[in-house]
Design an enzyme around this catalytic site. Structure first.
Site, mmCIF file in Angstrom:
data_model
loop_
_atom_site.group_PDB
_atom_site.id
_atom_site.type_symbol
_atom_site.label_atom_id
_atom_site.label_comp_id
_atom_site.label_asym_id
_atom_site.label_seq_id
_atom_site.Cartn_x
_atom_site.Cartn_y
_atom_site.Cartn_z
ATOM 1 N N ARG A 1 0.895 -1.346 -0.007
ATOM 2 C CA ARG A 1 -0.103 -0.164 0.029
ATOM 3 C C ARG A 1 0.899 1.461 0.163
ATOM 4 O O ARG A 1 0.343 2.315 -0.349
ATOM 5 C CB ARG A 1 -1.002 -0.170 1.040
ATOM 6 C CG ARG A 1 -2.228 -0.720 0.999
ATOM 7 C CD ARG A 1 -3.187 -0.995 2.153
ATOM 8 N NE ARG A 1 -2.392 -1.093 3.319
ATOM 9 C CZ ARG A 1 -2.940 -1.994 4.259
ATOM 10 N NH1 ARG A 1 -4.101 -2.695 4.242
ATOM 11 N NH2 ARG A 1 -2.310 -2.426 5.384
ATOM 12 N N ARG B 1 -4.434 -2.827 -7.287
ATOM 13 C CA ARG B 1 -4.896 -4.070 -6.183
ATOM 14 C C ARG B 1 -6.413 -4.253 -6.366
ATOM 15 O O ARG B 1 -6.613 -5.425 -6.278
ATOM 16 C CB ARG B 1 -4.290 -3.506 -5.024
ATOM 17 C CG ARG B 1 -4.880 -4.074 -3.752
ATOM 18 C CD ARG B 1 -4.361 -5.506 -3.533
ATOM 19 N NE ARG B 1 -4.694 -5.855 -2.351
ATOM 20 C CZ ARG B 1 -5.939 -6.370 -1.698
ATOM 21 N NH1 ARG B 1 -6.909 -6.477 -2.887
ATOM 22 N NH2 ARG B 1 -6.135 -6.901 -0.592
ATOM 23 N N TYR C 1 -1.907 -18.098 13.989
ATOM 24 C CA TYR C 1 -3.336 -17.646 13.395
ATOM 25 C C TYR C 1 -4.135 -18.437 13.361
ATOM 26 O O TYR C 1 -5.532 -18.116 13.646
ATOM 27 C CB TYR C 1 -2.850 -17.153 11.761
ATOM 28 C CG TYR C 1 -2.112 -15.811 11.845
ATOM 29 C CD1 TYR C 1 -2.885 -14.476 12.311
ATOM 30 C CD2 TYR C 1 -0.850 -15.717 11.342
ATOM 31 C CE1 TYR C 1 -2.121 -13.232 12.285
ATOM 32 C CE2 TYR C 1 -0.037 -14.294 11.264
ATOM 33 C CZ TYR C 1 -0.855 -13.253 11.667
ATOM 34 O OH TYR C 1 -0.207 -12.209 11.582
HETATM 35 O O1 CP3 Z 1 6.399 -7.232 -0.630
HETATM 36 C C1 CP3 Z 1 6.308 -8.161 0.208
HETATM 37 O O2 CP3 Z 1 6.984 -8.436 1.264
HETATM 38 C C2 CP3 Z 1 5.799 -9.534 -0.520
HETATM 39 C C3 CP3 Z 1 4.520 -9.839 -0.146
HETATM 40 C C4 CP3 Z 1 4.096 -10.346 1.066
HETATM 41 C C5 CP3 Z 1 2.684 -10.149 1.823
HETATM 42 N N1 CP3 Z 1 2.698 -10.836 3.157
HETATM 43 C C6 CP3 Z 1 1.873 -9.382 1.064
HETATM 44 C C7 CP3 Z 1 0.785 -8.581 1.997
HETATM 45 C C8 CP3 Z 1 4.748 -10.981 2.551
HETATM 46 C C9 CP3 Z 1 6.201 -11.262 2.477
HETATM 47 C C10 CP3 Z 1 3.763 -11.328 3.419
HETATM 48 C C11 CP3 Z 1 3.947 -12.239 4.547
HETATM 49 C C12 CP3 Z 1 3.126 -12.149 5.690
HETATM 50 N N2 CP3 Z 1 1.820 -11.893 5.629
HETATM 51 C C13 CP3 Z 1 3.758 -12.141 6.958
HETATM 52 C C14 CP3 Z 1 5.077 -12.220 7.369
HETATM 53 C C15 CP3 Z 1 5.842 -10.767 7.284
HETATM 54 C C16 CP3 Z 1 5.658 -9.758 8.343
HETATM 55 O O3 CP3 Z 1 5.099 -8.732 7.933
HETATM 56 O O4 CP3 Z 1 5.724 -10.182 9.497
HETATM 57 C C17 CP3 Z 1 2.521 -11.965 7.932
HETATM 58 C C18 CP3 Z 1 2.511 -12.048 9.369
HETATM 59 C C19 CP3 Z 1 1.386 -12.107 7.177
HETATM 60 C C20 CP3 Z 1 -0.094 -11.887 7.400
HETATM 61 C C21 CP3 Z 1 -0.664 -10.554 7.134
HETATM 62 N N3 CP3 Z 1 -1.215 -10.419 5.673
HETATM 63 C C22 CP3 Z 1 -0.766 -9.555 7.975
HETATM 64 C C23 CP3 Z 1 -0.489 -9.421 9.114
HETATM 65 C C24 CP3 Z 1 -1.294 -8.756 6.797
HETATM 66 C C25 CP3 Z 1 -1.795 -7.187 7.147
HETATM 67 C C26 CP3 Z 1 -3.153 -6.704 6.926
HETATM 68 C C27 CP3 Z 1 -3.369 -5.252 6.578
HETATM 69 O O5 CP3 Z 1 -3.921 -5.178 5.651
HETATM 70 O O6 CP3 Z 1 -2.457 -4.338 6.994
HETATM 71 C C28 CP3 Z 1 -1.593 -9.300 5.455
HETATM 72 C C29 CP3 Z 1 -2.097 -8.497 4.178
HETATM 73 C C30 CP3 Z 1 -1.049 -8.369 3.428
HETATM 74 N N4 CP3 Z 1 -0.262 -9.145 2.847
HETATM 75 C C31 CP3 Z 1 -0.618 -7.177 2.594
HETATM 76 C C32 CP3 Z 1 0.148 -7.202 1.751
HETATM 77 C C33 CP3 Z 1 0.813 -6.383 0.744
HETATM 78 C C34 CP3 Z 1 -1.592 -5.754 2.885
HETATM 79 C C35 CP3 Z 1 -2.207 -4.983 1.676
HETATM 80 C C36 CP3 Z 1 -3.390 -5.579 0.883
HETATM 81 O O7 CP3 Z 1 -4.309 -6.422 1.496
HETATM 82 O O8 CP3 Z 1 -3.492 -5.395 -0.187
#
Ligand code: CP3
Length: 365
Positions: free
Chosen positions: A37, A46, A158
């Protein structure tokens, strides 16, 4: 599923060279959550809805993975996916709520729930991930692609909590009150992560990162007993592939030696432990990834660049350093500040210290 004509990045790509701890001309840099974002071009493509839908659309996932590589000139791409992609794909009933994170319809609570965690069949369950990787390998050329999986503990947390938590109370209750069920749960998730990572590398990923984001919630003793065997199983299962294995979590200062011992070639360090202190804990030969505080990037260019210089200073020219943030890019980050951080790391970073001269320096008994 490698594509005909795809060319693997050269072994001397700066990121791969640094993962091996070999001296070179520059410090490589990429950012966790570099796609996302904070980028206007991400918000433009997106769409609404679950990130899992975007991940299931290879052309979109390919474009989103490439966006930060184009904009920042980073030294590695990271696959646009999520740590819950695989567990969602086998039908456990997980989604990722925008602004919240992973949410689970029916959380994991008893032995009967193990039946909901069948083995992953990558070609049937996540063909879109493999297609995205094949696309990316074609497009990226010399830039290595990092594949990843969620580590058993973080994914289990989770599934057990059902939603993001700050206390991990249900997870810790399960591991302490029913250690056998906990072990069975993380063992299944270890197999799933190993299968995911092997499929990603077969499709063309040049490195893998195991995200144990929330492992820092545990004491070293609990980590060693309840988590490390499963994470070691994942890292061992990809050892023969010849790609660097990065192991990362947040607030893991006390766990760094165990996380390395689990089978990491590169240890990810969050911003709480200065890089020189991390290397003192791990030994002079440790290859480290990190660790600029993501909040300092939000504070503006002056603060971010001073913070980046401090990270480089603490690394002191050690060839085994991949510059990164200490955790993911925050959504409110100004991408122009990250552009300046990349330029600074490439201009000022040194990776030329001779490892032989570093032997023993800072290593603790
Ligand atoms: O650019 C990158 O790093 C690659 C993509 C990536 C995403 N998630 C995309 C994503 C990676 C490597 C992850 C891993 C991930 N997902 C982790 C481990 C990394 C870390 O941050 O510790 C965890 C804990 C998750 C679980 C998860 N997914 C969370 C806590 C969230 C946030 C929720 C939010 O909307 O703020 C997500 C959603 C997520 N995964 C987004 C992205 C780009 C948020 C944006 C969206 O929904 O478009």
């Amino acid at each position: 599923m490698p594509t005909l004509g795809a060319v693997a990045p050269p072994p001397d790509a700066p990121f791969l060279r640094a993962c091996r701890g070999e001296p070179g001309p520059t410090v490589p840099v990429w950012f966790m959550r570099q796609a996302g974002r904070s980028l206007p071009e991400y918000r433009a493509v997106r769409g609404e809805g679950s990130i899992l839908d975007a991940i299931r659309t290879p052309d979109l996932a390919t474009e989103i993975t490439l966006q930060p590589v184009r904009r920042y000139g980073v030294d590695a791409a990271i696959l646009y996916s999520d740590i819950v992609t695989a567990v969602a794909a086998i039908g456990f009933g997980v989604d990722v709520a925008p602004g919240v994170g992973p949410v689970v319809e029916r959380p994991f609570a008893s032995a009967a729930d193990l039946d909901r965690l069948r083995p992953l069949e990558p070609f049937e369950d996540i063909p879109y991930v493999l297609e995205t990787i094949a696309n990316l390998v074609d497009e990226l050329g010399d830039v290595p692609l990092i594949g990843f999986a969620g580590a058993p503990f973080t994914v289990a947390s989770y599934l057990v909590e059902g939603a993001p938590t700050r206390t991990w109370t249900k997870t810790k209750a399960l591991m302490h009150t029913d250690p056998e069920l906990w072990a069975a749960l993380v063992d299944r998730l270890a197999d799933q992560a190993a299968t995911t990572l092997r499929a990603q590398v077969a499709a063309g990923a040049s490195a893998v990162q195991l995200f144990d984001s929330w492992a820092g919630a545990l004491t070293p003793a609990d980590y060693e007993r309840f988590v490390m065997p499963a994470s070691a199983k994942v890292l061992d299962a990809v050892a023969d592939l010849g790609v660097p294995r990065i192991h990362f979590g947040v607030s893991t200062g006390e766990l760094l030696p165990l996380m390395r011992q689990a089978g990491a070639d590169v240890v990810g360090v969050d911003w709480r432990v200065p890089l020189d202190a991390a290397r003192a804990r791990l030994g002079a030969d440790a290859v480290l990834q990190g660790n600029l505080d993501p909040a300092l990037v939000v504070a503006g260019a002056d603060v971010a660049l001073e913070g980046a210089r401090d990270v480089l200073r603490r690394n002191d020219g050690h060839p085994g350093h991949i510059f990164n943030l200490g955790h993911g890019v925050l959504p409110e980050t100004d991408p122009e500040v990250l552009e300046q951080v990349v330029a600074l790391v490439h201009a000022e970073g040194r990776a030329d210290a001779q490892p032989s001269l570093l032997d023993g320096a800072g290593a603790q008994p």
